[in-house]
Design a protein around this motif. Structure first.
Motif, PDB file in Angstrom:
ATOM      1  N   TYR A  63       0.845  -1.194   0.000  1.00  7.47           N
ATOM      2  CA  TYR A  63       0.000   0.000   0.000  1.00  7.47           C
ATOM      3  C   TYR A  63       0.880   1.243   0.000  1.00  7.47           C
ATOM      4  CZ  TYR A  63       1.016   0.264   5.025  1.00  7.47           C
ATOM      5  OH  TYR A  63       1.644   0.354   6.254  1.00  7.47           O
ATOM      6  N   THR A  66      -0.674   8.193   2.034  1.00  7.63           N
ATOM      7  CA  THR A  66      -0.465   9.630   1.862  1.00  7.63           C
ATOM      8  C   THR A  66      -0.953  10.341   3.112  1.00  7.63           C
ATOM      9  OG1 THR A  66      -0.799   9.424  -0.539  1.00  7.63           O
ATOM     10  CG2 THR A  66      -0.945  11.641   0.419  1.00  7.63           C
ATOM     11  N   THR A  88       4.325  10.787   1.352  1.00  6.47           N
ATOM     12  CA  THR A  88       3.859   9.445   0.997  1.00  6.47           C
ATOM     13  C   THR A  88       4.795   8.403   1.591  1.00  6.47           C
ATOM     14  OG1 THR A  88       5.088   9.441  -1.088  1.00  6.47           O
ATOM     15  CG2 THR A  88       2.797  10.229  -1.141  1.00  6.47           C
ATOM     16  N   ALA A 147      -5.029   9.123   3.239  1.00  9.80           N
ATOM     17  CA  ALA A 147      -5.429   8.380   2.044  1.00  9.80           C
ATOM     18  C   ALA A 147      -4.529   7.156   1.886  1.00  9.80           C
ATOM     19  CB  ALA A 147      -5.321   9.273   0.813  1.00  9.80           C
ATOM     20  N   ARG A 149      -3.776   3.909  -0.705  1.00 10.48           N
ATOM     21  CA  ARG A 149      -4.005   3.227  -1.992  1.00 10.48           C
ATOM     22  C   ARG A 149      -3.370   1.841  -1.910  1.00 10.48           C
ATOM     23  NH1 ARG A 149      -0.754   2.676  -6.272  1.00 10.48           N
ATOM     24  NH2 ARG A 149       0.626   4.358  -5.557  1.00 10.48           N
ATOM     25  N   ASP A 151      -2.162  -1.630  -3.484  1.00  5.06           N
ATOM     26  CA  ASP A 151      -1.743  -2.271  -4.725  1.00  5.06           C
ATOM     27  C   ASP A 151      -2.229  -3.721  -4.725  1.00  5.06           C
ATOM     28  OD1 ASP A 151      -0.510   0.021  -5.642  1.00  5.06           O
ATOM     29  OD2 ASP A 151       1.403  -0.496  -4.679  1.00  5.06           O
TER      30      ASP A 151
END
Length: 466
Positions: A63, A66, A88, A147, A149, A151
């Motif tokens: 992941y 952020t 990040t 945040a 994200r 993968d």
């Protein structure tokens, strides 16, 4: 005669010291043959997988996080200001199964390099269990204001030697069938296999993700399983009848017979520092995942070189005892045994160990020991009868030597009690010699008593003449 006796004792003592040279040579032969055997293991290891450890599976969820950080700066007016910067972080979440079940059926065989046998195996492994996505939800909960994200996740299975992985089946992941790819794909732990997984469902409630796969794993000398799960159990069956169980936990149950053995291990994450190994893997040291393992070594039932080495430790005892008995026969029966004959007897006693090493490389240790002991005892029995000029004396000494060889074999087989039995043997031999010679007049036997009697008689004559 007195001086001659002690001179001969000195010569015999010197012979015993000289016999230590061939004794040391025989010990060197044992070490040399052990080295050649290790070379045979290494040679086969170049073309066959080595000792194996199966670890995993481990679910890896990469992941990118952020987040915002505050930083203080000095502006042009030399005033301190606080600014917010965006940062990040690329990381991965490592998940171990909630439950893990491993079943293995191992078939062993032997490979040869010259006269040396090396045990190898093929293990049919079935792995099943389930993951829980609660750690992913916990990660989201800890970063509500940031945040994240995610993968594509992957499932990694690690092994010690990549060459041992033979055509694994597809990974059953829920209702899907996913192919495995070569390599563990985890930092430094390159050996193994991995499979790309579909994206995890980030639902409010944790999800249970069942999995299963089969694997044929080849190796030699040892097989181990890393217990990387909250709850794990390993069931192992093998046709090897002489296992040596290794690892940080012994089997919970085990059955060993002449045709093989079976064993079951059960453990939890509390039994091992699994979280520590996962943290080490996240920092780049994924080989640590292979350490928390249980398993067994394919132990050879009799290590002929170890047995031979232990038997050589008693060589001096056999030589000294035999020489002591010969000296007693010389004194009691007024015989003369030449030092060369003592040297031949000592050499014959040492030949037993050379025969034992040579024969045990080709036949069972028991038969090698029996043939070597019989050959040396028969030779010495005939020789004793000749130099003592009595067949009966030769048979008595031969019987005593046979008894010593029999006791030595029992000591060699009783590994756990070898020290105790060896000490009892020495004590028994010393006690027997002391009891057998307790009534002997050593001064008379060595001639010192006669010299004293002659001197006393001469003194009495001089007194009477005066």
């Amino acid at each position: 005669m007195k001086n001659n006796f002690y001179l001969k004792l000195g010569v015999i003592f010197g012979l015993i010291l000289l016999l230590l040279i061939p004794r040391a040579y025989i010990g060197g032969v044992v070490y040399e043959r052990q080295g050649w055997r290790q070379q045979a293991y290494d040679s086969i290891g170049q073309s066959w997988p080595g000792a194996q450890t199966l670890a995993g599976p481990v679910l890896v969820q990469p992941y990118v996080l952020t987040y915002h950080t505050k930083e203080k700066i000095i502006d042009g007016n030399r005033k301190e200001k606080e600014i917010v910067k965006e940062a990040t972080l690329s990381d991965a979440l490592y998940l171990i199964p909630e439950q893990l079940h491993v079943t293995s059926e191992l078939t062993s065989s032997e490979r040869y390099r010259g006269i040396y046998q090396v045990p190898v195996y093929q293990s049919q492994v079935q792995v099943a269990g389930k993951f829980n996505t609660q750690p992913v939800l916990d990660l989201l909960a800890r970063n509500k204001g940031n945040a994240i994200r995610f993968d594509k996740p992957q499932l990694s299975v690690l092994v010690r030697d990549q060459r041992g992985v033979v055509a694994p089946s597809a990974l059953t992941w829920g209702q899907s069938s996913l192919p495995f790819k070569p390599g563990g794909n985890l930092h430094d732990a390159a050996a193994g296999m991995h499979a790309a997984l579909p994206a995890l469902k980030l639902e409010p409630a944790a999800e249970s993700l069942p999995f299963a796969f089969k694997l044929e794993l080849r190796g030699m000398r040892a097989m181990n399983f890393a217990l990387l799960a909250a709850e794990s159990d390993v069931s192992l069956k093998a046709n090897w009848p002489h296992p040596s169980f290794t690892g940080q936990l012994l089997p919970e149950t085990r059955e060993i017979g002449k045709d093989g053995f079976s064993a079951v291990w059960r453990a939890s994450s509390f039994s091992y520092n699994v979280s520590g190994a996962l943290d080490a893997c996240r920092k780049g040291n994924c080989l640590a995942l292979l350490d928390a393992a249980v398993g067994f070594d394919l132990l050879k039932p009799v290590d002929v070189y170890q047995e031979s080495e232990r038997s050589i430790k008693y060589a001096e005892l056999f030589v000294v005892l035999t020489f002591v008995v010969l000296i007693l026969f010389e004194l009691l029966k007024k015989l003369r045994v030449h030092p060369i004959q003592y040297a031949l007897v000592g050499t014959a006693l040492l030949m037993f160990y050379l025969l034992l090493i040579a024969l045990s490389e080709h036949i069972r240790f028991f038969y090698a020991y029996l043939i070597g002991a019989f050959a040396c005892t028969a030779l010495l029995t005939c020789y004793f009868g000749a130099i003592l000029r009595s067949r009966r004396f030769g048979l008595v000494l031969g019987f005593g030597l046979s008894l010593l060889y029999a006791v030595l074999y029992v000591i060699l087989q009783a590994e756990d009690y070898a020290m105790l039995m060896g000490s009892l043997l020495l004590f028994g031999v010393l006690a027997g010699l002391m009891l057998a010679t307790r009534h002997l007049d050593w001064y008379r036997l060595t001639g010192q008593g006669d010299a004293e009697a002659t001197a006393q008689l001469a003194s009495e004559k001089e007194t009477a003449h005066a």
